[in-house]
Design a protein around this motif. Sequence first.
Motif, short mmCIF file in Angstrom:
data_model
loop_
_atom_site.label_atom_id
_atom_site.label_comp_id
_atom_site.label_asym_id
_atom_site.label_seq_id
_atom_site.Cartn_x
_atom_site.Cartn_y
_atom_site.Cartn_z
N SER A 8 -1.58 4.07 -5.47
CA SER A 8 -2.94 4.27 -5.97
C SER A 8 -3.75 2.98 -5.93
CB SER A 8 -2.90 4.84 -7.40
OG SER A 8 -2.12 4.00 -8.24
N TYR A 9 -3.08 1.84 -6.04
CA TYR A 9 -3.75 0.54 -5.98
C TYR A 9 -2.81 -0.44 -5.27
CZ TYR A 9 -6.84 2.35 -9.63
OH TYR A 9 -7.73 3.12 -10.35
N ILE A 66 1.36 1.86 -11.76
CA ILE A 66 1.18 2.16 -10.33
C ILE A 66 2.49 2.66 -9.71
CG2 ILE A 66 0.61 1.17 -8.07
CD1 ILE A 66 -1.13 -0.90 -9.59
N SER A 71 0.79 -1.23 0.00
CA SER A 71 0.00 0.00 0.00
C SER A 71 0.82 1.28 0.00
CB SER A 71 -0.93 0.02 1.22
OG SER A 71 -0.17 -0.06 2.42
#
Length: 384
Positions: A34-35, A50, A9
């Motif tokens: 972001s993901y 990402i 994360s």
Amino acid sequence: MIYLLLSDSHLTGAHCSSKNGKQIITAFIKEKLSYPLSPYFGEEEDLSRILFRAFSGLQNSISFEENSIAISVPDTFVHHDITEVDDGLPLPDAWDYVQWKRAVQWGGRADSFLSFSRVFEEGKSIFHTIHCDSALINSVNLSLKSLAGFPVWMGAESTIMLNHPLRDRLPVLFERTRGFDVFHQSASGPAMGKLTPRKGSLKLSYTKGDADLLKTSLGLGSPKPRKKPAVYFSGRLTQIKRKTIESLRVVRSNSFKNMSIENDESMNALELHDQSVLSGMMSHDIGATPQNFFLSTGIQDTPKQRDSDLPKPTAIPKSKKKKKTLEKPDPVNRERIQRIFLTIAITLFFIGMYVLGVWLKVQNDNTFPINVSGRTEILHDFVS
């Protein structure tokens, strides 16, 4: 240099410089992804998108340009394997066996991993191999390079903790949802397993490597130790977790010891675990630590007595060209050559003038005469 921790994360890190032989931490940084990464393992394009966004966000605080960068990943991102082979088996054959085991275990998924191994030898040969998603490694590497950084090391957090010079070969615990993952390393090789509470006591399961040695180091063997065995744990213990391992003596180290920190307040935003891993990365030459995902796959750390077993690349010798001896120019010879060239040039000039004269005469003879005031006889005959 920039040190980074990658989780599912977040990206956490620190920038460190050196002055008068002393390390100075100029900034701590943190960026939310972001993901989550783990659902996209195997998808290099998605991972790159990402990660590039997260790395770019960190550049608001620290520029990656021309900085060496080391990055660690949690052990939940990788797969560990410990393989014992016959001591007399050549290393290339032993590595083939390790790869065969991976293919049997993972089947069609085996090709999506890159494998990095280390050899321990004390009476027997033991391979500790870490398998990591190739798409993740490539995405991290290319994203850092696209921001003009120099990726020098990528590896698992357990590798950092076990190679810390102050650990004194203590078992290292990592908190998980149920219990702890435990890693241990001795001269005879590594061992790992999972510690879980069961009926008021700790139980060791899913062991790899020397299970007896691991049990002894955790005080789970026989006979029972008089003192609580020491283990290293870097995170914050909840009351429940503390009670789970009350039979063990938890040792902590002073993160960033003997290092100067320009902004102490920014360190408070980091978890204790992140501080410990970053400090471990800075405590020694991280670029020389084995099982580096940025290097070639295969055996990266080999006992010296068996280095000769590995095939050595043969370099093609370059042929040395002999330098030609420069001759001193001869003035008399040079003057003679100049006279020859001058004579040839004059001769060609007169030949050209003669050819031009002949061509002009031929052109003049082929011209029809025209009488401007009237028609010539030739033209009159032509018209009639």
